[in-house]
Scaffold this motif. Structure first.
Motif, PDB file in Angstrom:
ATOM      1  N   UNK A 210       0.816  -1.203   0.000  1.00  0.00           N
ATOM      2  CA  UNK A 210       0.000   0.000   0.000  1.00  0.00           C
ATOM      3  C   UNK A 210       0.857   1.263   0.000  1.00  0.00           C
ATOM      4  N   UNK A 211       0.366   2.261  -0.695  1.00  0.00           N
ATOM      5  CA  UNK A 211       0.977   3.587  -0.626  1.00  0.00           C
ATOM      6  C   UNK A 211      -0.126   4.582  -0.275  1.00  0.00           C
ATOM      7  N   UNK A 251      -1.439   5.747   8.649  1.00  0.00           N
ATOM      8  CA  UNK A 251      -0.177   5.373   8.000  1.00  0.00           C
ATOM      9  C   UNK A 251       0.715   4.611   8.970  1.00  0.00           C
ATOM     10  N   UNK A 252       0.752   5.081  10.234  1.00  0.00           N
ATOM     11  CA  UNK A 252       1.604   4.428  11.236  1.00  0.00           C
ATOM     12  C   UNK A 252       1.057   3.038  11.571  1.00  0.00           C
ATOM     13  N   UNK A 253      -0.269   2.950  11.785  1.00  0.00           N
ATOM     14  CA  UNK A 253      -0.871   1.669  12.178  1.00  0.00           C
ATOM     15  C   UNK A 253      -0.735   0.628  11.069  1.00  0.00           C
ATOM     16  N   UNK A 254      -0.909   1.071   9.827  1.00  0.00           N
ATOM     17  CA  UNK A 254      -0.874   0.120   8.709  1.00  0.00           C
ATOM     18  C   UNK A 254       0.534  -0.072   8.164  1.00  0.00           C
ATOM     19  N   UNK A 255       1.499   0.646   8.754  1.00  0.00           N
ATOM     20  CA  UNK A 255       2.891   0.600   8.274  1.00  0.00           C
ATOM     21  C   UNK A 255       2.948   0.822   6.759  1.00  0.00           C
ATOM     22  N   UNK A 256       2.116   1.728   6.291  1.00  0.00           N
ATOM     23  CA  UNK A 256       2.020   1.991   4.851  1.00  0.00           C
ATOM     24  C   UNK A 256       3.176   2.880   4.410  1.00  0.00           C
ATOM     25  N   UNK A 257       3.614   2.681   3.187  1.00  0.00           N
ATOM     26  CA  UNK A 257       4.533   3.643   2.604  1.00  0.00           C
ATOM     27  C   UNK A 257       3.728   4.910   2.337  1.00  0.00           C
ATOM     28  N   UNK A 258       4.360   6.047   2.502  1.00  0.00           N
ATOM     29  CA  UNK A 258       3.647   7.320   2.360  1.00  0.00           C
ATOM     30  C   UNK A 258       4.337   8.184   1.311  1.00  0.00           C
ATOM     31  N   UNK A 259       3.526   8.859   0.505  1.00  0.00           N
ATOM     32  CA  UNK A 259       4.046   9.846  -0.441  1.00  0.00           C
ATOM     33  C   UNK A 259       3.556  11.216   0.035  1.00  0.00           C
ATOM     34  N   UNK A 267      10.152  11.993  -1.659  1.00  0.00           N
ATOM     35  CA  UNK A 267       8.881  12.225  -0.950  1.00  0.00           C
ATOM     36  C   UNK A 267       8.269  10.938  -0.382  1.00  0.00           C
ATOM     37  N   UNK A 268       9.064   9.884  -0.298  1.00  0.00           N
ATOM     38  CA  UNK A 268       8.567   8.579   0.147  1.00  0.00           C
ATOM     39  C   UNK A 268       9.153   8.207   1.497  1.00  0.00           C
ATOM     40  N   UNK A 269       8.327   7.630   2.355  1.00  0.00           N
ATOM     41  CA  UNK A 269       8.838   7.207   3.655  1.00  0.00           C
ATOM     42  C   UNK A 269       7.747   6.548   4.469  1.00  0.00           C
ATOM     43  N   UNK A 270       8.046   6.397   5.754  1.00  0.00           N
ATOM     44  CA  UNK A 270       7.115   5.753   6.688  1.00  0.00           C
ATOM     45  C   UNK A 270       6.869   6.683   7.867  1.00  0.00           C
ATOM     46  N   UNK A 271       5.693   6.552   8.448  1.00  0.00           N
ATOM     47  CA  UNK A 271       5.321   7.366   9.605  1.00  0.00           C
ATOM     48  C   UNK A 271       5.398   6.499  10.858  1.00  0.00           C
ATOM     49  N   UNK A 272       6.147   6.977  11.837  1.00  0.00           N
ATOM     50  CA  UNK A 272       6.268   6.254  13.107  1.00  0.00           C
ATOM     51  C   UNK A 272       5.492   7.044  14.156  1.00  0.00           C
TER      52      UNK A 272
END
Ligand SMILES: [Zn+2]
Length: 292
Positions: A210-211, A251-259, A267-272
């Protein structure tokens, strides 16, 4: 590979982050309610000392195998030096304007819709269906005065002129969304108001990956670390805050990649999740930072 482009996969979807150009914003416009001293302290950690924040203006390209999708069209040519690179990069990648069948506009700000039309004023992607949230379209078509934004009059004028120039010509090809529908298989619209009245995020999923495209839900990683600070561009800061909490928690709960549109390229990363705040973990890249 051409400059200003970063290739990646979401499951079976082939994607690119494409930087249309970069722009330098002031720290005051990005953190309009931040106490000055504290802001300078925090920005020092990000190596920002001059009060100038350089961010990219990236489109997200998705090839699902069936559809070729562009999310946002950049600022277009002639707005600021160095912007308007989107079409050149697409060409370098072997993609023509006729190949794009879907253009999704996250909102109506100039850096997201400036490439909607070509030099003659016609839709730049003649075969595409354009998508936008209905509230967003209605807002810009109502010719709002933007009085409540703490931005200079010239900038407000520029934002309004851009919307009048770049939105009406796509009307015939436009589909307005008013619920969180799947625009195409694997591409789902998410209502994310606040930055603008009909600001839209997207969930892109394929092959179990997922993104989350959060567009301008937050403009800089500092907005995760200092969640009470908001940009002068947010039309309804309280609503924007609700949207931010909803999307970043997801985003944090689903460990989704984020744009995240304005974050350092690509512009891509993860939210902790960090209790009441969040931390941005950019993906590992080699060379992608060269474009800033
Ligand atoms: Zn933006």
């Amino acid at each position: 590979m051409s400059d200003g482009v970063f290739h990646f996969q979401i499951g079976n979807f082939e994607c690119m982050a494409i930087s249309d150009g970069t722009f330098v914003y002031t720290d005051e416009s990005f953190f309009v309610n931040a106490p000055k001293k504290r802001m300078e302290q925090v920005l020092r950690k990000y190596d920002i000392r001059s009060g100038e924040i350089t961010t990219p203006w990236p489109s997200l390209y998705i090839n699902t195998g069936k559809n070729r999708i562009l999310v946002d069209t950049g600022a277009g040519a002639g707005i600021v030096p160095g912007a308007g690179k989107l079409l050149g990069i697409l060409t370098n990648e072997g993609i023509t304007v006729n190949d794009i069948d879907t253009v999704i506009l996250t909102h109506g700000h100039p850096d997201h819709i400036g490439g909607n039309i070509d030099a003659s004023g016609k839709p730049a992607f003649p075969n595409a269906r354009y998508y936008m949230w209905k509230d967003e379209w209605d807002f810009w078509m109502s010719k709002p005065d933007l009085k409540q934004l703490k931005l200079g009059d010239e900038l407000k004028q520029f934002i309004l002129i851009s919307s009048q120039k770049n939105l009406p010509p796509i009307r015939e090809q436009l589909v307005l969304l008013d619920n969180e529908t799947e625009i195409l298989p694997g591409i789902k619209a998410i209502e994310a108001p606040g930055h603008t009245p009909g600001h839209m995020a997207l969930a892109v999923s394929s092959g179990g990956e997922q993104l989350l495209h959060i567009s301008d839900t937050v403009l800089y990683p500092v907005h995760m670390e200092q969640p009470d600070w908001y940009p002068a561009f947010d039309f309804e800061p309280e609503q924007a805050d609700d949207t931010k909490r909803k999307l970043l928690d997801r985003a944090a709960a689903e460990k989704a990649r984020v744009f995240a549109f304005h974050f350092p390229f690509p512009c891509l990363g993860y939210v902790i999740s960090k209790g009441n705040r969040w931390e941005w973990k950019p993906i590992e890249t080699s060379g992608a930072k060269d474009y800033l």
